[in-house]
Design a protein around this motif. Structure first.
Motif, PDB file in Angstrom:
ATOM      1  N   LYS A   1       0.829  -1.204   0.000  1.00  0.00           N
ATOM      2  CA  LYS A   1       0.000   0.000   0.000  1.00  0.00           C
ATOM      3  C   LYS A   1       0.861   1.251   0.000  1.00  0.00           C
ATOM      4  O   LYS A   1       0.614   2.203  -0.751  1.00  0.00           O
ATOM      5  CB  LYS A   1      -0.919  -0.013   1.231  1.00  0.00           C
ATOM      6  CG  LYS A   1      -1.795   1.234   1.365  1.00  0.00           C
ATOM      7  CD  LYS A   1      -2.641   1.141   2.617  1.00  0.00           C
ATOM      8  CE  LYS A   1      -3.466   2.402   2.812  1.00  0.00           C
ATOM      9  NZ  LYS A   1      -4.271   2.344   4.042  1.00  0.00           N
ATOM     10  N   THR A   2       1.910   1.247   0.839  1.00  0.00           N
ATOM     11  CA  THR A   2       2.812   2.393   0.864  1.00  0.00           C
ATOM     12  C   THR A   2       3.505   2.577  -0.475  1.00  0.00           C
ATOM     13  O   THR A   2       3.706   3.705  -0.936  1.00  0.00           O
ATOM     14  CB  THR A   2       3.855   2.198   1.974  1.00  0.00           C
ATOM     15  OG1 THR A   2       3.180   1.996   3.217  1.00  0.00           O
ATOM     16  CG2 THR A   2       4.769   3.403   2.075  1.00  0.00           C
ATOM     17  N   SER A   3       3.871   1.474  -1.137  1.00  0.00           N
ATOM     18  CA  SER A   3       4.589   1.553  -2.405  1.00  0.00           C
ATOM     19  C   SER A   3       3.731   2.150  -3.506  1.00  0.00           C
ATOM     20  O   SER A   3       4.161   3.052  -4.222  1.00  0.00           O
ATOM     21  CB  SER A   3       5.069   0.146  -2.794  1.00  0.00           C
ATOM     22  OG  SER A   3       5.718   0.180  -4.041  1.00  0.00           O
ATOM     23  N   TRP A   4       2.498   1.679  -3.666  1.00  0.00           N
ATOM     24  CA  TRP A   4       1.697   2.175  -4.779  1.00  0.00           C
ATOM     25  C   TRP A   4       1.172   3.585  -4.517  1.00  0.00           C
ATOM     26  O   TRP A   4       1.016   4.362  -5.470  1.00  0.00           O
ATOM     27  CB  TRP A   4       0.555   1.208  -5.087  1.00  0.00           C
ATOM     28  CG  TRP A   4      -0.662   1.303  -4.199  1.00  0.00           C
ATOM     29  CD1 TRP A   4      -0.984   0.510  -3.166  1.00  0.00           C
ATOM     30  CD2 TRP A   4      -1.730   2.257  -4.321  1.00  0.00           C
ATOM     31  NE1 TRP A   4      -2.169   0.896  -2.600  1.00  0.00           N
ATOM     32  CE2 TRP A   4      -2.661   1.969  -3.302  1.00  0.00           C
ATOM     33  CE3 TRP A   4      -2.003   3.315  -5.174  1.00  0.00           C
ATOM     34  CZ2 TRP A   4      -3.820   2.691  -3.104  1.00  0.00           C
ATOM     35  CZ3 TRP A   4      -3.169   4.051  -4.997  1.00  0.00           C
ATOM     36  CH2 TRP A   4      -4.064   3.726  -3.971  1.00  0.00           C
ATOM     37  N   THR A   5       0.925   3.948  -3.258  1.00  0.00           N
ATOM     38  CA  THR A   5       0.508   5.327  -2.994  1.00  0.00           C
ATOM     39  C   THR A   5       1.645   6.307  -3.252  1.00  0.00           C
ATOM     40  O   THR A   5       1.440   7.400  -3.791  1.00  0.00           O
ATOM     41  CB  THR A   5       0.042   5.453  -1.533  1.00  0.00           C
ATOM     42  OG1 THR A   5       1.058   4.961  -0.652  1.00  0.00           O
ATOM     43  CG2 THR A   5      -1.248   4.691  -1.306  1.00  0.00           C
ATOM     44  N   LYS A   6       2.866   5.905  -2.888  1.00  0.00           N
ATOM     45  CA  LYS A   6       4.033   6.739  -3.190  1.00  0.00           C
ATOM     46  C   LYS A   6       4.194   6.911  -4.691  1.00  0.00           C
ATOM     47  O   LYS A   6       4.425   8.026  -5.183  1.00  0.00           O
ATOM     48  CB  LYS A   6       5.284   6.096  -2.591  1.00  0.00           C
ATOM     49  CG  LYS A   6       6.588   6.719  -3.049  1.00  0.00           C
ATOM     50  CD  LYS A   6       7.779   5.925  -2.548  1.00  0.00           C
ATOM     51  CE  LYS A   6       9.081   6.456  -3.129  1.00  0.00           C
ATOM     52  NZ  LYS A   6      10.253   5.669  -2.678  1.00  0.00           N
ATOM     53  N   ARG A   7       4.066   5.829  -5.439  1.00  0.00           N
ATOM     54  CA  ARG A   7       4.200   5.907  -6.897  1.00  0.00           C
ATOM     55  C   ARG A   7       3.112   6.783  -7.501  1.00  0.00           C
ATOM     56  O   ARG A   7       3.365   7.587  -8.421  1.00  0.00           O
ATOM     57  CB  ARG A   7       4.125   4.492  -7.471  1.00  0.00           C
ATOM     58  CG  ARG A   7       4.066   4.413  -8.989  1.00  0.00           C
ATOM     59  CD  ARG A   7       5.393   4.733  -9.625  1.00  0.00           C
ATOM     60  NE  ARG A   7       5.311   4.638 -11.078  1.00  0.00           N
ATOM     61  CZ  ARG A   7       5.447   3.515 -11.775  1.00  0.00           C
ATOM     62  NH1 ARG A   7       5.679   2.361 -11.135  1.00  0.00           N
ATOM     63  NH2 ARG A   7       5.371   3.512 -13.081  1.00  0.00           N
ATOM     64  N   ALA A   8       1.891   6.668  -7.003  1.00  0.00           N
ATOM     65  CA  ALA A   8       0.789   7.468  -7.536  1.00  0.00           C
ATOM     66  C   ALA A   8       1.023   8.957  -7.299  1.00  0.00           C
ATOM     67  O   ALA A   8       0.816   9.783  -8.201  1.00  0.00           O
ATOM     68  CB  ALA A   8      -0.526   7.027  -6.896  1.00  0.00           C
ATOM     69  N   ILE A   9       1.449   9.327  -6.090  1.00  0.00           N
ATOM     70  CA  ILE A   9       1.711  10.739  -5.790  1.00  0.00           C
ATOM     71  C   ILE A   9       2.838  11.270  -6.671  1.00  0.00           C
ATOM     72  O   ILE A   9       2.771  12.400  -7.188  1.00  0.00           O
ATOM     73  CB  ILE A   9       2.060  10.897  -4.294  1.00  0.00           C
ATOM     74  CG1 ILE A   9       0.838  10.595  -3.427  1.00  0.00           C
ATOM     75  CG2 ILE A   9       2.544  12.320  -4.007  1.00  0.00           C
ATOM     76  CD1 ILE A   9      -0.324  11.532  -3.630  1.00  0.00           C
ATOM     77  N   GLN A  10       3.884  10.482  -6.891  1.00  0.00           N
ATOM     78  CA  GLN A  10       4.990  10.934  -7.726  1.00  0.00           C
ATOM     79  C   GLN A  10       4.560  11.131  -9.173  1.00  0.00           C
ATOM     80  O   GLN A  10       4.967  12.106  -9.826  1.00  0.00           O
ATOM     81  CB  GLN A  10       6.147   9.924  -7.639  1.00  0.00           C
ATOM     82  CG  GLN A  10       6.878   9.967  -6.310  1.00  0.00           C
ATOM     83  CD  GLN A  10       8.021   8.964  -6.254  1.00  0.00           C
ATOM     84  OE1 GLN A  10       7.969   7.929  -6.912  1.00  0.00           O
ATOM     85  NE2 GLN A  10       9.038   9.265  -5.464  1.00  0.00           N
ATOM     86  N   GLU A  11       3.757  10.220  -9.693  1.00  0.00           N
ATOM     87  CA  GLU A  11       3.280  10.366 -11.074  1.00  0.00           C
ATOM     88  C   GLU A  11       2.409  11.610 -11.222  1.00  0.00           C
ATOM     89  O   GLU A  11       2.547  12.371 -12.183  1.00  0.00           O
ATOM     90  CB  GLU A  11       2.486   9.114 -11.483  1.00  0.00           C
ATOM     91  CG  GLU A  11       3.272   7.825 -11.511  1.00  0.00           C
ATOM     92  CD  GLU A  11       4.165   7.712 -12.741  1.00  0.00           C
ATOM     93  OE1 GLU A  11       4.206   8.657 -13.547  1.00  0.00           O
ATOM     94  OE2 GLU A  11       4.823   6.667 -12.893  1.00  0.00           O
ATOM     95  N   ILE A  12       1.511  11.819 -10.261  1.00  0.00           N
ATOM     96  CA  ILE A  12       0.627  12.989 -10.316  1.00  0.00           C
ATOM     97  C   ILE A  12       1.432  14.280 -10.227  1.00  0.00           C
ATOM     98  O   ILE A  12       1.214  15.229 -10.993  1.00  0.00           O
ATOM     99  CB  ILE A  12      -0.419  12.897  -9.184  1.00  0.00           C
ATOM    100  CG1 ILE A  12      -1.403  11.762  -9.459  1.00  0.00           C
ATOM    101  CG2 ILE A  12      -1.170  14.217  -9.037  1.00  0.00           C
ATOM    102  CD1 ILE A  12      -2.338  11.476  -8.305  1.00  0.00           C
ATOM    103  N   CYS A  13       2.388  14.337  -9.296  1.00  0.00           N
ATOM    104  CA  CYS A  13       3.195  15.548  -9.127  1.00  0.00           C
ATOM    105  C   CYS A  13       4.042  15.824 -10.364  1.00  0.00           C
ATOM    106  O   CYS A  13       4.186  16.977 -10.783  1.00  0.00           O
ATOM    107  CB  CYS A  13       4.087  15.423  -7.898  1.00  0.00           C
ATOM    108  SG  CYS A  13       3.201  15.481  -6.329  1.00  0.00           S
ATOM    109  N   ALA A  14       4.616  14.783 -10.974  1.00  0.00           N
ATOM    110  CA  ALA A  14       5.433  14.976 -12.174  1.00  0.00           C
ATOM    111  C   ALA A  14       4.602  15.559 -13.313  1.00  0.00           C
ATOM    112  O   ALA A  14       5.047  16.484 -14.015  1.00  0.00           O
ATOM    113  CB  ALA A  14       6.061  13.649 -12.599  1.00  0.00           C
TER     114      ALA A  14
END
Length: 566
Positions: free
Chosen positions: A489-502
């Protein structure tokens, strides 16, 4: 007990059961600057320097407004003389601090690691470089027409250039300082610099307003002369152009300097806004002592950070938005001046924004949903840098919000608004939605703690310990799937936030470039001018447009910080 300076508070170190009651009567006397809650109360030196800055800004604003609305009334160039005086005082203080005060022992025992981030500092230096190029063009332009310019205006860029360069160095090297000596002089000097930045920004906005007004008035006169086709109108237009451009139309070198000045002008306004914000943080940090939970994030924005985080989709779609935006920017600049392609230029501009802004809104909304699933704790305590970031985002967004609401009123009120009116109405509504959602997404992200809530961390640690015991004893470890679920859960939420911010970073960069380099459809579509009137609409647009540009730039910095801390 020392009763000269202090505040009374209950002893938090009492370990008896009376800690939760009022029976714990051990009283301590502390320096008010030791208490974070008392540091930011405008008292003492903060109040004195704040009043000094307020009075300087009000006096300077009155002078600048007087020059803008009644230029013949101020016959001795009082606004330029006043700003020259402020820049001189600011230069003296900066030289005093950098060459003498900064070398005194114990003057800066603490650092505010939230202030003066890498991204913010790099953007400030970039604006400073473009502003110095602007001063070169401005000096060349003013020297070319020196015969018809007052001496104070000709001398102004020679003083502004060292003021800007020295201030950029001060903020680059010492924006994190929490100064603890010579506090009255330091606060007063910083407040004078802040007032100077605000007045120079206001003066730049006013000059830009007058410039745009002259250009549109000249265009209206040209349209009238083409319609009437009379020699008298053409001669009047030629006389108007000669008075407007003085003697600059005689040489190509002067025209080149003037063109450079027009192109680089927005960067100068953005520098003063950004520098003023950073100076304000330095002023708030004078005398501040860092609390024990003040953490320093040492991560740096590099390509390896993005690469290791696996950010792909945000960069790809953001690059597509950026590339399409550059094409729209070039086509609009070329076609909007041609009568046959003018409508096409507006269609391209509005079509691009109507396609990009809904995607940005959905990304911000998705980011807020991820925040709820990630369940991070909010940072406790008062942080002046975080508070300023939030205040700047909200205040800068007011520029575009105000323009959108005024444009909505104008588009709905005009009966024959046509295609441009419908496009402008849709553009304004989507701007409102995108700004509100992006502000919520950024502000929530800035207040999140870098670590997860303790309950989740403790649960994860327990499962990891049980996993180790189970492996050693060869027992069933099916109960440990919960630990893996937490990690996934921590891994995919981190990835999602990074993709959105980029994606949002690159999109905001493009939405910053388009208005910063002179694309202002609010000036040229004629809807607001027709409803509100020429003068009123120019005041609204030229106050709101620089704030909108500053908002996009500040959003980029905040989103990059969220990308790194994700």
């Amino acid at each position: 007990m020392d009763l000269e300076h202090g505040a009374v508070e209950l002893d938090s170190s009492c370990n008896s059961p009376c800690d939760e009651a009022v029976n714990c009567l051990d009283v301590q006397i502390q320096d008010p600057e030791m208490d974070p809650g008392l540091v930011f109360v405008p008292s003492g030196n903060h109040l004195m320097s704040g009043l000094l800055g307020l009075n300087v800004v009000l006096l300077g604003a009155a002078l600048v407004a007087g020059e803008a609305f009644n230029p013949e009334g101020l016959k001795h160039q009082e606004p330029h003389v006043f700003m020259l005086l402020l820049m001189g005082v600011s230069l003296v203080w900066m030289l005093w601090y950098l060459l003498w005060a900064r070398k005194q022992p114990g003057i800066c025992p603490h650092k505010d690691h939230h202030a003066g981030g890498v991204t913010t500092t790099l953007v400030l230096i970039l604006f400073a470089v473009f502003s110095l190029l602007l001063y070169i063009c401005r000096i060349g332009y003013l020297v070319s027409i020196m015969e018809c310019q007052p001496a104070a205006e000709v001398l102004s860029p020679f003083m502004e250039a060292p003021f800007l360069a020295l201030q950029a160095y001060l903020l680059w090297s010492h924006s994190k300082d929490c100064i603890h000596k010579h506090k009255l002089i330091t606060r007063s000097g910083l407040m004078v610099i802040l007032a100077t930045d605000l007045l120079l920004w206001l003066n730049a906005v006013t000059e830009d307003t007058i410039h745009e007004e002259i250009e549109l008035e000249k265009q209206d006169m040209l349209d009238a002369s083409n319609t009437n086709s009379t020699e008298a109108d053409i001669s009047d237009l030629a006389g108007f152009a000669n008075t407007t451009f003085c003697q600059c139309n005689a040489t190509a070198v002067c025209l080149g300097f003037r063109k450079g000045y027009e192109i680089l002008h927005p960067f100068n306004m953005e520098f003063y806004l950004m520098a003023g914000c950073m100076i304000y943080v330095m002023w708030k940090n004078v005398g501040r002592r860092m609390s024990s939970d003040h953490h320093h994030v040492t991560q740096k924005l590099t390509l390896s950070v993005v690469y290791k985080g696996g950010v792909i989709y945000g960069l790809v779609f953001g690059a597509l938005v950026l590339g399409a935006g550059v094409s729209v920017f070039v086509l609009y600049q070329v076609w909007v001046s041609r009568r046959q392609l003018r409508l096409t230029a507006f269609l391209i501009f509005y079509g691009y924004h109507l396609a990009v802004m809904p995607i940005m809104s959905l990304c911000s909304l998705a980011g807020m949903v991820v925040y709820r699933l990630e369940r991070r704790a909010n940072e406790a305590g008062h942080n002046p840098t975080r508070s300023l970031d939030v205040s700047l985002l909200v205040a800068a967004a007011l520029g575009q919000l105000a323009l959108s609401y005024f444009s909505i009123v104008a588009a709905l009120a005009l009966e024959r608004r046509g295609t441009l009116g419908d496009l402008d109405l849709s553009y304004s509504l989507l701007s409102l939605l995108e700004l509100i959602l992006q502000n919520i997404f950024i502000i929530e992200g800035l207040h999140r703690h870098p670590k997860l809530k303790k309950k989740e961390k403790q649960l994860s640690s327990i499962f990891k310990f049980k996993k180790k015991v189970a492996e050693e004893r060869n027992v069933d470890i099916s109960m440990l799937d919960k630990s893996n679920a937490v990690d996934e859960k921590t891994s995919w939420t981190k990835r999602a936030i990074q993709e959105i911010c980029a994606f949002l970073v690159l999109s905001n960069v493009m939405l910053w470039i388009i208005p910063a380099f002179g694309i202002h459809p609010q000036f040229e579509n004629g809807i607001g001018k027709e409803f509100f009137g020429f003068s009123a609409w120019f005041i609204l647009v030229n106050l709101g447009q620089p704030l909108s540009v500053f908002y996009r730039m500040h959003s980029v910095g905040a989103l990059i910080e969220l990308l790194i801390s994700a």
